[in-house]
Design a protein around this motif. Structure first.
Motif, short mmCIF file in Angstrom:
data_model
loop_
_atom_site.label_atom_id
_atom_site.label_comp_id
_atom_site.label_asym_id
_atom_site.label_seq_id
_atom_site.Cartn_x
_atom_site.Cartn_y
_atom_site.Cartn_z
N ASN A 65 0.82 -1.21 0.00
CA ASN A 65 0.00 0.00 0.00
C ASN A 65 0.86 1.27 0.00
O ASN A 65 1.09 1.88 1.05
CB ASN A 65 -0.96 0.01 1.20
CG ASN A 65 -1.96 -1.13 1.14
OD1 ASN A 65 -2.63 -1.32 0.13
ND2 ASN A 65 -2.04 -1.90 2.21
N LYS A 158 -3.67 -2.32 -2.15
CA LYS A 158 -4.27 -3.65 -2.00
C LYS A 158 -3.90 -4.50 -3.21
O LYS A 158 -2.71 -4.71 -3.47
CB LYS A 158 -5.77 -3.53 -1.76
CG LYS A 158 -6.11 -2.79 -0.46
CD LYS A 158 -7.59 -2.73 -0.19
CE LYS A 158 -7.86 -2.03 1.13
NZ LYS A 158 -9.30 -1.91 1.42
N GLU A 204 -4.31 1.80 4.41
CA GLU A 204 -4.77 0.51 3.90
C GLU A 204 -6.27 0.57 3.58
O GLU A 204 -7.00 1.34 4.15
CB GLU A 204 -4.50 -0.58 4.94
CG GLU A 204 -3.01 -0.78 5.17
CD GLU A 204 -2.73 -1.95 6.10
OE1 GLU A 204 -3.70 -2.68 6.45
OE2 GLU A 204 -1.57 -2.14 6.47
#
Length: 204
Positions: A65, A158, A204
Motif C-alpha cells: 500500500n 491492495k 490501507e
C-alpha cells in the motif's frame, strides 16, 4: 520532509535511495563472482547501473500500500535497452535469476508494460493486451528522448496497481496475486540511471 524507512507513516514520503550509496539495498546477480559495485555505483546523486551481469538490487524492507515515484533515463549516446521496476518482490529464482514479483517495464519504448514473474494479475481488454506473461501498456509515446529524465509513479493499493509515465496513465492492473514485498531494480543488459526513488505509504 522525507523520512527514513523506519519512521514511515501514511502520507509521509520515504527516500529509498539516499543519493550517496546503496544503503538499504541488497544486490542479487547471476554471476556469483560479481560484486554489487561491479554493476551499481552512485555519482552526484545518481544511481548508475552498467546492465551486466544481469540481476537486481532489492530493498531490505518490504512494503505494501504505497505510491512509488522514481526517475530514470538511458545515458545520452546509448541505444536504450531493457530494465524494470519489480514490485512485491519475494522468493528468488522464480524465473531464472528473477524473483517472484510483478515487473513494471522500463524497456525503451515499452515503459509501463506489466510482466508477471511467478505471479498473476488482470488488465482490461486482456484478449488484446495479454501476451503470455506480458500485459501491454496503454501508450508507447509517453517516454522522453534518450538522455532525458523520465518520471514513473507506481501506486500499489491492495490488489491493484496503477502506473503513470511523465504524467500519462500507461497501465492499470487488478486482482494481483501478490500485494506486498520488496522493491527491486533490474540490471538487464543496458546501462541505465536512476534518481529520486521515493515511497509514500498509503492508508490501507
Amino acid at each position: 520532509m522525507i523520512l527514513s524507512p523506519c519512521l514511515a507513516l501514511a502520507g509521509e514520503p520515504v527516500a529509498l535511495f539516499n543519493g550517496n550509496d546503496l544503503s538499504g539495498w541488497t544486490a542479487v546477480l547471476a554471476d556469483e563472482n560479481a560484486k554489487a559495485e561491479d554493476v551499481w555505483s552512485v555519482h552526484d546523486g545518481v544511481l548508475h547501473c552498467k546492465g551486466q551481469p544481469v540481476g537486481y538490487i532489492k530493498t531490505e524492507k518490504e512494503y505494501s500500500n504505497y505510491e512509488l515515484s522514481l526517475q530514470w533515463r538511458f545515458p545520452q549516446g546509448s541505444q536504450g535497452g531493457n530494465s524494470g521496476v519489480l514490485v512485491h518482490t519475494s522468493e528468488p529464482g522464480a524465473i531464472g535469476i528473477w524473483p517472484k514479483s510483478i515487473e513494471v517495464q522500463l524497456h525503451r519504448g515499452d515503459a509501463g508494460d506489466f510482466w508477471v514473474i511467478g505471479t498473476d494479475l488482470n488488465v482490461k481488454n486482456e484478449e488484446e493486451r495479454k501476451m503470455g506473461r506480458r500485459h501491454l501498456n496503454l501508450t508507447d509515446d509517453s517516454e522522453n528522448p534518450i538522455g532525458e529524465w523520465n518520471t514513473m509513479v507506481i501506486v500499489c493499493q491492495k490488489d491493484r496497481i496503477t502506473v503513470t509515465v511523465n504524467g500519462d496513465l500507461v497501465n492499470e492492473a487488478s486482482d494481483c496475486s501478490v500485494t506486498a514485498g520488496a522493491i527491486s531494480l533490474q540490471s538487464e543488459g543496458a546501462p541505465i540511471e536512476f534518481r529520486e526513488i521515493v515511497l509514500t505509504p498509503l492508508d490501507e
